[in-house]
Design a protein around this motif. Structure first.
Motif, PDB file in Angstrom:
ATOM      1  N   ASN A 119     -21.836 129.085 -14.171  1.00  0.00           N
ATOM      2  CA  ASN A 119     -20.330 128.861 -14.608  1.00  0.00           C
ATOM      3  C   ASN A 119     -20.531 129.868 -16.572  1.00  0.00           C
ATOM      4  OD1 ASN A 119     -21.729 126.897 -16.533  1.00  0.00           O
ATOM      5  ND2 ASN A 119     -20.388 125.653 -16.220  1.00  0.00           N
ATOM      6  N   ARG A 120     -21.924 130.120 -16.001  1.00  0.00           N
ATOM      7  CA  ARG A 120     -22.393 130.468 -17.845  1.00  0.00           C
ATOM      8  C   ARG A 120     -22.668 132.316 -17.285  1.00  0.00           C
ATOM      9  NH1 ARG A 120     -27.390 127.064 -18.182  1.00  0.00           N
ATOM     10  NH2 ARG A 120     -28.915 129.304 -18.385  1.00  0.00           N
ATOM     11  N   ARG A 121     -22.449 133.139 -18.336  1.00  0.00           N
ATOM     12  CA  ARG A 121     -22.118 134.311 -19.064  1.00  0.00           C
ATOM     13  C   ARG A 121     -22.030 134.894 -19.555  1.00  0.00           C
ATOM     14  NH1 ARG A 121     -20.372 132.997 -14.736  1.00  0.00           N
ATOM     15  NH2 ARG A 121     -17.837 132.999 -13.988  1.00  0.00           N
ATOM     16  N   TRP A 122     -23.315 136.398 -20.239  1.00  0.00           N
ATOM     17  CA  TRP A 122     -23.855 137.232 -20.710  1.00  0.00           C
ATOM     18  C   TRP A 122     -23.162 138.289 -20.799  1.00  0.00           C
ATOM     19  CZ3 TRP A 122     -26.333 133.857 -17.847  1.00  0.00           C
ATOM     20  CH2 TRP A 122     -27.391 132.946 -18.393  1.00  0.00           C
ATOM     21  N   PRO A 123     -22.289 138.952 -22.002  1.00  0.00           N
ATOM     22  CA  PRO A 123     -21.814 140.316 -21.455  1.00  0.00           C
ATOM     23  C   PRO A 123     -23.263 140.514 -22.849  1.00  0.00           C
ATOM     24  CG  PRO A 123     -21.067 139.124 -23.590  1.00  0.00           C
ATOM     25  CD  PRO A 123     -21.758 137.694 -22.638  1.00  0.00           C
ATOM     26  N   VAL A 124     -23.831 142.323 -21.240  1.00  0.00           N
ATOM     27  CA  VAL A 124     -24.701 142.354 -22.307  1.00  0.00           C
ATOM     28  C   VAL A 124     -24.955 143.835 -22.249  1.00  0.00           C
ATOM     29  CG1 VAL A 124     -26.564 140.531 -21.063  1.00  0.00           C
ATOM     30  CG2 VAL A 124     -25.598 142.252 -19.695  1.00  0.00           C
ATOM     31  N   LYS A 125     -25.455 144.281 -22.709  1.00  0.00           N
ATOM     32  CA  LYS A 125     -25.757 146.077 -23.017  1.00  0.00           C
ATOM     33  C   LYS A 125     -27.144 146.424 -22.105  1.00  0.00           C
ATOM     34  CE  LYS A 125     -26.931 149.654 -25.564  1.00  0.00           C
ATOM     35  NZ  LYS A 125     -26.340 150.740 -25.621  1.00  0.00           N
ATOM     36  N   GLU A 182     -28.313 137.249 -26.848  1.00  0.00           N
ATOM     37  CA  GLU A 182     -28.612 136.474 -27.492  1.00  0.00           C
ATOM     38  C   GLU A 182     -27.544 135.455 -27.930  1.00  0.00           C
ATOM     39  OE1 GLU A 182     -31.546 135.590 -29.546  1.00  0.00           O
ATOM     40  OE2 GLU A 182     -33.036 137.131 -28.392  1.00  0.00           O
ATOM     41  N   PRO A 183     -28.178 134.239 -27.916  1.00  0.00           N
ATOM     42  CA  PRO A 183     -28.325 133.587 -27.637  1.00  0.00           C
ATOM     43  C   PRO A 183     -29.296 133.759 -25.926  1.00  0.00           C
ATOM     44  CG  PRO A 183     -27.180 131.978 -27.746  1.00  0.00           C
ATOM     45  CD  PRO A 183     -26.414 133.451 -28.063  1.00  0.00           C
ATOM     46  N   TRP A 184     -30.395 133.782 -25.373  1.00  0.00           N
ATOM     47  CA  TRP A 184     -31.125 133.541 -24.077  1.00  0.00           C
ATOM     48  C   TRP A 184     -30.751 132.262 -23.326  1.00  0.00           C
ATOM     49  CZ3 TRP A 184     -30.218 136.455 -19.492  1.00  0.00           C
ATOM     50  CH2 TRP A 184     -30.844 135.953 -18.856  1.00  0.00           C
ATOM     51  N   ASP A 185     -30.925 131.494 -22.724  1.00  0.00           N
ATOM     52  CA  ASP A 185     -30.449 130.709 -22.506  1.00  0.00           C
ATOM     53  C   ASP A 185     -30.363 130.266 -20.884  1.00  0.00           C
ATOM     54  OD1 ASP A 185     -27.863 130.943 -22.438  1.00  0.00           O
ATOM     55  OD2 ASP A 185     -27.395 128.188 -23.548  1.00  0.00           O
TER      56      ASP A 185
END
Length: 122
Positions: free
Chosen positions: A25-31, A46-49
Motif C-alpha cells: 500500500n506504499r507509493r512513491w512518485p519518482v523521477k 526521499e524518504p526511501w523506506d
C-alpha cells in the motif's frame, strides 16, 4: 567503462514520464531517468523506506496519461541518488508500448532485433 556497463546487453533510453513505484500500500512518485527492455533507473525518492527484499510495481504514465506501462520489478542496485530495477514481469500491452518506445529511440533496427532475441533467450 565500468564492469557494470560492459555487462549491459540492453540499450537504455532517456525517458521522462510521470512514474510511480508501488510496494503493497506504499507509493512513491519518482523521477524516471531511463528505461530499457529489461528494466528502469529512477532518481532515489526521499524518504526511501521500502523493503528492498520485496518486489515492486512500476507504473509509467505515457504521454496521453491514460496509457500506462506497468511492470513488476526487483531492486537490483542502489546508489545514493539512483535506484536500478530489473523487470520480472510485464504484461503484453505494456511490452508493446515499451517495445515501441525503445524502437523509436534506437537508430539501428538490427540493434532492436538483437535486444529482442536477448530478452527472449533470458
Amino acid at each position: 567503462m565500468s564492469n557494470h556497463d560492459e555487462r549491459r546487453r540492453f540499450q537504455r533510453i532517456a525517458f521522462d514520464a510521470p512514474t510511480e513505484l508501488r510496494q503493497g500500500n506504499r507509493r512513491w512518485p519518482v523521477k524516471l531517468l531511463d528505461l530499457s527492455l529489461k528494466g528502469l533507473l529512477i532518481q532515489r525518492p526521499e524518504p526511501w523506506d521500502a523493503d528492498a527484499t520485496q518486489d515492486f510495481d512500476a507504473v509509467i504514465h505515457l504521454s496521453d496519461q491514460q496509457t500506462q506501462l506497468r511492470m513488476q520489478v526487483e531492486l537490483r542496485h542502489e546508489e545514493p541518488d539512483r535506484l536500478g530495477f530489473v523487470c520480472l514481469h510485464i504484461d503484453l500491452d505494456s511490452m508493446s508500448h515499451l517495445h515501441r518506445l525503445v524502437e523509436l529511440n534506437l537508430a539501428d533496427s538490427t540493434e532492436m532485433m538483437r535486444e529482442l532475441r536477448e530478452l527472449i533467450e533470458d
